[in-house]
Every structure is written in structure tokens, then in C-alpha cells.
Enzyme design. Structure first.
Site, short mmCIF file in Angstrom:
data_model
loop_
_atom_site.label_atom_id
_atom_site.label_comp_id
_atom_site.label_asym_id
_atom_site.label_seq_id
_atom_site.Cartn_x
_atom_site.Cartn_y
_atom_site.Cartn_z
N GLY A 1 -12.73 44.04 62.16
CA GLY A 1 -13.05 45.23 61.37
C GLY A 1 -14.50 45.40 60.96
N ASN B 1 -8.69 42.56 33.01
CA ASN B 1 -10.12 42.91 33.08
C ASN B 1 -10.39 44.26 32.40
OD1 ASN B 1 -10.67 40.54 34.44
ND2 ASN B 1 -10.41 41.47 36.47
N SER C 1 -18.25 40.04 48.78
CA SER C 1 -17.02 40.17 49.56
C SER C 1 -15.94 39.22 49.04
CB SER C 1 -17.31 39.86 51.02
OG SER C 1 -18.27 40.77 51.51
N ALA C 2 -14.73 39.74 48.95
CA ALA C 2 -13.56 38.98 48.48
C ALA C 2 -13.76 38.41 47.08
CB ALA C 2 -13.19 37.88 49.48
N ASN D 1 -8.68 35.77 55.54
CA ASN D 1 -9.37 37.07 55.60
C ASN D 1 -8.54 38.10 56.36
OD1 ASN D 1 -11.61 38.79 54.96
ND2 ASN D 1 -12.32 38.60 57.08
N SER D 2 -7.22 37.92 56.37
CA SER D 2 -6.38 38.95 56.99
C SER D 2 -6.46 40.21 56.13
CB SER D 2 -4.94 38.47 57.12
OG SER D 2 -4.44 38.02 55.88
N ASP E 1 -14.99 49.79 47.81
CA ASP E 1 -15.93 48.93 48.54
C ASP E 1 -17.36 49.46 48.61
OD1 ASP E 1 -16.03 46.39 50.01
OD2 ASP E 1 -16.55 47.59 51.76
N PHE F 1 -7.53 40.24 36.68
CA PHE F 1 -6.73 41.37 37.17
C PHE F 1 -6.61 42.46 36.11
CE2 PHE F 1 -5.76 37.56 39.58
CZ PHE F 1 -6.00 38.01 40.87
N THR G 1 -11.49 45.51 45.22
CA THR G 1 -10.27 46.28 45.42
C THR G 1 -9.35 46.10 44.22
OG1 THR G 1 -10.46 46.05 47.80
CG2 THR G 1 -8.30 46.65 46.97
N ASN G 2 -9.29 44.88 43.70
CA ASN G 2 -8.42 44.62 42.55
C ASN G 2 -8.87 45.38 41.32
OD1 ASN G 2 -6.15 42.38 42.82
ND2 ASN G 2 -7.74 41.99 44.33
N LYS H 1 -19.55 48.84 57.07
CA LYS H 1 -20.70 48.09 56.62
C LYS H 1 -21.96 48.45 57.43
CE LYS H 1 -18.68 46.29 53.21
NZ LYS H 1 -17.72 45.28 53.20
P1 GTP Z 1 -13.97 42.79 50.19
O1 GTP Z 1 -12.97 43.74 50.73
O2 GTP Z 1 -14.18 41.60 51.06
O3 GTP Z 1 -15.28 43.44 49.84
O4 GTP Z 1 -13.32 42.11 48.85
P2 GTP Z 1 -13.09 42.64 47.37
O5 GTP Z 1 -14.33 42.47 46.56
O6 GTP Z 1 -12.48 43.98 47.38
O7 GTP Z 1 -12.05 41.55 46.80
P3 GTP Z 1 -10.49 41.71 46.45
O8 GTP Z 1 -10.24 42.66 45.32
O9 GTP Z 1 -9.75 41.95 47.70
O10 GTP Z 1 -10.17 40.24 45.92
C1 GTP Z 1 -10.38 39.10 46.69
C2 GTP Z 1 -9.68 37.91 46.11
O11 GTP Z 1 -10.08 37.71 44.74
C3 GTP Z 1 -8.15 38.04 46.09
O12 GTP Z 1 -7.58 36.85 46.54
C4 GTP Z 1 -7.82 38.27 44.65
O13 GTP Z 1 -6.57 37.76 44.32
C5 GTP Z 1 -8.94 37.57 43.89
N1 GTP Z 1 -9.22 38.24 42.60
C6 GTP Z 1 -9.47 39.56 42.41
N2 GTP Z 1 -9.64 39.85 41.09
C7 GTP Z 1 -9.49 38.68 40.43
C8 GTP Z 1 -9.55 38.31 39.04
O14 GTP Z 1 -9.77 39.13 38.14
N3 GTP Z 1 -9.36 36.99 38.75
C9 GTP Z 1 -9.12 36.06 39.73
N4 GTP Z 1 -8.94 34.80 39.34
N5 GTP Z 1 -9.04 36.37 41.05
C10 GTP Z 1 -9.23 37.66 41.39
C1 SPV Z 2 -16.47 42.67 53.13
O1 SPV Z 2 -16.54 41.62 53.78
O2 SPV Z 2 -17.23 42.93 52.17
C2 SPV Z 2 -15.43 43.67 53.46
C3 SPV Z 2 -14.69 43.52 54.70
O3 SPV Z 2 -15.25 44.63 52.74
S1 SPV Z 2 -15.65 43.93 56.08
O4 SPV Z 2 -15.32 45.27 56.50
O5 SPV Z 2 -15.30 42.96 57.10
O6 SPV Z 2 -17.05 43.86 55.75
MN MN Z 3 -16.66 44.60 51.00
#
Ligand code: GTP
Ligand code: SPV
Ligand code: MN
Length: 591
Positions: free
Chosen positions: A198, A502, A248-249, A372-373, A277, A499, A253-254, A206
């Protein structure tokens, strides 16, 4: 579909280069999408999932060596190496074009070239921009059709304009050493070869919306940022918007889809998702900063998503979604990933495609889904999608929030003293690395504004652009904050519940923006008084624990300042004076 000469000429060039057997324009119709899904299932590229439980949902596996962004193989091909800056890999554009065209030459032979006209942002919005991606992958077409607005309408709005971004994708060899994700900011051109993941191939995301757009934004006086956009409605029905940049991650999204805790909901607080994002922001007629989400869907991390952590995301994936590299439940032909629920399917298939007994496989320490699925879900599925989602002029931003994964040192939340102090905070965001990019996980690295992998030009110039935006916005500028949901205790457990909770922190942030609550001044900025963060209804979490994660430890910050000084060295003369002053002030305050 268009008379735009610049598009037609480029497509002729592309046809000569990749020599497809035929050319199909993506017109934006549901019939065309349905036909492509059928074709992808025939070749095995996609698997149709249980249509009663997951209508219009499909499953896809990438190659096992192609599951995340590859920062080491991502290049900014500006004419001068200096313009790519010290944080990007650079390649000479002439050399890059030659190498990439050699790889692409003849690669669509016997295949179809799909031409995807797409808009980043609501079609026709003054903040939107247009791109055209060519690919021979139906998976790419179907994902782009969820993540962006595609089809005839886009071309109609573009007309004869030359302001659009070229994107070429092809995959001839899955060898990682032959994978290149190349950006030519001066030519509005992206070429991605030998990947099917992706972030490397959905070129609107991106590649365009951050790497190319950040460069355009600097030249045109706006901002393209790796940020979620969230609306918070109070019981009086007023909605305030915040943008947040986390690497990232790390929770965008959360946070973008969080559900306010019990108690708040009953009082009438609501959360509205505008984006999860990417945020494109421009100063509006009233002088404030306005944001749009250039995307039309969510490319979200699957593991960890469940009815407790993020019900809105999970519900968004229940129709019209593509799942990539998750596990499969072979009994009912649905999907599963770690922590979806407590019952991994017995008759299962892990993400690489092997049939396994789920519970046994997991007990042996394996995972059914790749960390990263991802799911690719239409934004319109989200139960809390903002009524302003399609609004071309965007939403006014009250606050900007930075954050990262820091087990220690960085408190739960603090506010910067000024815009420049906020730019300083953003420029030194530190975070533990995650599975979103290939490489080691859990190492703290500096990720300025969560843009380290995404800034399309010299990071020092990017900092300067932030400083200048602050000058332009003056007293209408959003207030800047930093958060850290990831402080851990001696056993490595997260201290803050995170979560939905927050929301309690965001509530304090908005109160600060409105001047409704005071704070404690510390060497790094304003930290809440513990009693000003509402803990009502939060079980097993005491005000003393909160105090622990609000502490600003001078000695730790003095050490942090040393690390920042070291990090800043690479920017040389390009480091804005304002940031040097901020660093000096931090050092002084920590003495
Ligand atoms: P990208 O799509 O890669 O940009 O990621 P993102 O920033 O949108 O991250 P996402 O919300 O998908 O969360 C990534 C991971 O962080 C998941 O495994 C969530 O469970 C964890 N996570 C998100 N919010 C919290 C939080 O408030 N506390 C904790 N402990 N973990 C969290
Ligand atoms: C990130 O890595 O910040 C994402 C997923 O949102 S990707 O589209 O692979 O960049
Ligand atoms: Mn991202």
C-alpha cells in the site's frame, strides 16, 4: 475521457514505454469496480470473503518480503542533492529516470494498463489537487478507488490545467534490492517499481499527499502534514477541530475515531472523524488555519483493532473493504487478526497463506496476521464520519497536537509557550519505531512532525516553513501541544489507559485553547494541574498515578536537550534561528 494535452501526451509516452496490450480508464463507476473485483478473484489476486458477514469485502496477500514501506529504498530525486536534505535518500533525477524507465520498459506486455485519474480532497475543493496513476495491478486500482475520489468527474474539474501529478507503478521483480519508490518534486512525478504494498504503490497517499505535496505546500504557502483531523462536539453543539501528528502506527486512526468515555457521552459530547492520516491546511479568509482530509478512505493497521479499542474503525471495515495480510478464518471465510477477539479461528490460514490451527499456532508464539496488516475501508462507512468530511473549504483548526511512543521522560500532555516553541516540540518528536516500516521495531528515533519518512525536501527548510506559517497566522494560529500515551511502568505496561480515555486529555487541550483552565509552567511548557484532568469513571487509575506521568524531570530533560543538540547538527545552516533559540532556552531552564 479528457482532452487535456499534458495527460494525453504523457499517456502516449507511458504506452510506448510499458507496451500494454490494452488501456482501461477508471471512470468511477460501480460497474467497472465490480468487474475488476471479479477479474481479480479469477486470477487469485483477491479472494472474495463471506458476502453475508462482510459484503463487498475482499482479501489479498502481498509477497512476504513486501509488507511495509521501505524507507531505505525511498528517494527524493531533486536536481540538487542539498534540496533533498540530510533526512532523505537522494538520487540524481536523470540517473533515476533512466534506471526506472529501463525497469518499466515492456513490463505491461500481455497486460492491461489502468489509468486512474484521482482527486486528493473533495473534487473541486480549492484545497484539493489531482493526480493520474498508471498501474497494471487491479489491487492498486481497487485500493485507490477506496482511498481517493476517482473517475470522469476528476478529469472534468481538471480541464486543461497542467497542475496534476504523474504516477507510474509497475512490478516486474519482487527482489527487495530492485524496489525503488522515487519522487521528483520539481516535475510533479512519482515512479514506484517492484512493490505491491500500500504505502509504496497507492501513489496518492504518502507519495503525493505528503512527499510531493509538502514541497508544493512550501512553494505555495500551505501545509501538507501526517495528521489526523478530529472534531469534538460539546453538549451545546459547538464543534472544535484538532489535528494530531503521531508517527506511523502510533495512534492516529484510534484518536481520530475515539469514543468519549462513559459520562461524557450521556452529557452529549461527540467525536467526529474528518481524517485519520493526512491533513492539508491553508489559511482561510478569516485568517485561521483550515484543514481538509485529502483521502476518501482509511488504510488502517488491523492488529489491535477491536470492538473495545476502536469500534468505529472495526465497523468501518464491515463492507466494501480490502483486507491485506491479515489471517483468515476458513470455516466461515472471514478475517482475523491479533486481539480482534479472544477466539482465534481453529481452521485458519496465517498471513503467508499456510493452513494452521489458530490457537495452537498462536500458543507457539506465531501471529496469524502480519503486525502491519491493513484494512482499506471507505470513509463513508465510519459511524462518526464528520458531516464536514466533503466540505471543500475544510474545517478550522483550534489545536495542533504532536506525540510519539516514549516509555519515559515525556509527560502525558503539555502545551508549548508559543508557536515557535511548538515548532520546536514538533521538530524533536521522538518515538519508538513500529512495524509500519521495514527494519528494527522499538528503537527510539527522532521523527520531526511524524514526517521523517514523508518530507519531500530539506527538513531544515521544512522547519523554516513552519516558522513562517506561524508568522502568517499570527494570533489566529492554532495552539500547539504534545502528548504521550505510551509511558510504561517498571514491568513495561502502559500506565495511561489510552484510547477513548484520551478524550480526557483532549478536553483539557480545548479548555486551554479557550483560556478556561490554568496550568503549571515547567521548563518544557505548560503542564496540567492533575485535578484539571477529569478522571471520573476511570477505574484503577488514581490521581497519584496521573501526577507521576505529568512530572517534568529536569535532569531527564537536560539529557534530552543534549540528544536534540546532536540531532540538530545535521541541519547545519538550515536550522532556523528560532529553533536554536528554543533549544538554548530549554538548556537554560533545565540547569
Ligand atoms: P498509521 O496508519 O501507520 O499512520 O498508524 P496510526 O498512527 O493511525 O496508528 P493506529 O491508530 O492504527 O494505532 C497503531 C497501534 O497503536 C495499534 O496497535 C493501537 O492499538 C495502538 N494504540 C493506539 N492508540 C493507543 C493508545 O492510546 N494507547 C496505547 N497503549 N496504544 C494505542
Ligand atoms: C504509515 O505508515 O504512516 C501509514 C501506512 O499510514 S502507509 O500507507 O504504508 O504509509
Ligand atoms: Mn500514516
Amino acid at each position: 475521457m479528457t482532452n487535456n494535452k499534458t495527460i494525453l501526451n504523457w499517456l502516449e509516452e507511458m504506452k510506448e514505454l510499458v507496451t500494454p496490450d490494452n488501456v482501461v480508464w477508471i471512470d468511477g463507476s460501480e460497474e467497472q469496480i465490480e468487474d475488476l473485483r471479479r477479474q481479480a478473484c479469477e486470477t487469485g489476486e483477491m479472494i472474495k470473503l463471506n458476502q453475508e458477514k462482510l459484503p463487498d469485502c475482499y482479501y489479498h496477500r502481498t509477497a512476504v518480503n513486501d509488507v511495509a514501506r521501505v524507507e531505505g529504498r525511498t528517494f527524493i530525486c531533486s536536481k540538487k542533492e542539498e534540496d533533498a536534505g540530510p533526512t532523505n535518500h537522494w538520487m540524481d533525477p536523470e540517473k533515476a529516470y533512466k534506471m526506472l524507465f529501463d525497469i518499466a520498459r515492456g513490463s505491461y506486455k500481455g497486460r492491461t494498463m489502468y489509468v486512474i485519474p484521482y482527486s486528493m480532497g473533495p473534487i473541486g475543493s480549492p484545497l484539493a489537487k489531482i493526480g493520474v496513476e498508471v498501474t497494471d495491478s487491479i489491487y492498486v486500482v481497487l485500493n485507490m478507488s477506496i482511498m481517493t475520489r476517482t473517475g470522469q468527474k476528476v478529469l472534468d474539474v481538471l480541464g486543461d490545467s497542467t497542475d496534476w501529478v504523474k504516477g507510474l507503478h509497475c512490478k516486474v521483480d519482487i527482489d527487495e534490492e530492485k524496489r525503488y519508490i522515487c519522487h521528483f518534486p520539481e516535475d510533479n512525478y512519482i515512479i514506484s517499481v517492484n512493490s505491491g504494498y500500500g504505502g509504496n504503490v497507492l501513489l496518492g497517499k504518502k507519495c503525493f499527499a505528503l512527499r510531493i505535496a509538502s514541497y508544493q505546500a512550501k512553494n505555495e504557502g500551505w501545509m501538507a502534514e501526517h495528521m489526523l483531523i478530529l472534531g469534538i462536539e460539546n453538549p451545546q453543539g459547538e464543534v472544535k477541530y484538532v489535528c494530531a501528528a503521531f508517527p506511523s502506527a502510533c495512534g492516529k486512526t484510534n484518536l481520530a475515531m475515539m469514543i468519549p468515555p462513559e459520562g461524557y457521552r450521556e452529557k452529549g459530547y461527540k467525536v467526529w472523524t474528518v481524517g485519520d492520516d493526512i491533513s492539508w491546511m491553508r489559511q482561510g479568509p478569516d485568517g485561521r488555519l483550515y484543514a481538509i482530509n485529502p483521502e476518501n478512505g482509511f488504510f488502517g493497521v488491523a492488529p489491535g483493532t477491536n470492538m473495545k479499542s476502536n469500534p468505529n474503525a472495526l465497523i468501518s471495515t464491515q463492507k466494501g473493504t480490502i483486507f491485506t495480510n491479515v489471517g483468515r478464518n476458513l470455516d466461515d471465510n472471514t478475517v482475523w487478526w491479533e486481539s480482534l477477539d479472544k477466539n482465534p479461528p481453529v481452521n485458519a490460514q496465517e498471513w503467508k497463506g499456510a493452513d494452521v490451527n489458530g490457537p495452537e499456532f498462536i500458543a507457539e508464539g506465531n501471529k496469524l496476521a502480519h503486525p502491519n496488516s491493513r484494512f482499506t475501508a471507505p470513509a463513508k462507512n465510519c459511524p462518526c464520519i464528520s458531516p464536514e468530511f466533503d466540505k471543500g473549504e475544510g474545517v478550522p483548526v483550534s489545536a495542533i497536537i504532536f506525540g510519539g511512543r516514549r516509555p519515559d521522560t515525556v509527560p502525558l500532555v503539555y502545551q508549548s509557550r508559543s508557536w515557535d516553541a511548538g515548532v520546536f516540540v514538533g521538530s524533536v518528536v521522538g518515538s519508538e519505531t513500529t512495524a509500519a516500516a521495514a527494519g528494527a521495531v522499538g528503537v527510539v528515533r527522532r521523527d520531526p512532525m511524524a514526517m521523517l519518512p514523508f518530507c519531500g525536501y530539506h527538513m531544515g527548510d521544512y522547519f523554516q516553513h513552519w516558522i513562517e506559517m506561524g508568522e502568517k497566522l499570527g494570533d489566529k494560529a492554532p495552539k500547539i501541544f504534545n502528548v504521550n500515551w505510551f509511558r510504561t511502568d517498571a514491568d513495561g505496561h502502559f500506565i495511561w489507559p489510552g484510547f477513548g480515555d484520551n478524550f480526557r486529555v483532549v478536553e483539557w487541550i480545548l479548555k486551554r485553547c479557550e483560556g478556561k483552565v490554568d496550568a503549571v509552567e515547567t521548563p518544557i511548557g505548560f503542564v496540567p494541574k492533575a485535578e484539571d484532568i477529569n478522571l471520573e469513571g476511570l477505574e484503577d487509575f488514581s490521581i497519584d498515578t496521573l501526577k507521576d506521568i505529568l512530572v517534568v524531570d529536569k535532569a531527564a530533560w537536560a539529557k534530552e536537550a543534549e540528544g536534540i543538540e546532536e540531532f540538530y547538527k545535521q541541519f547545519g545552516d538550515k536550522l532556523p534561528a528560532a529553533l536554536k533559540e528554543q533549544l538554548a532556552a530549554l538548556k537554560e531552564a533545565c540547569k
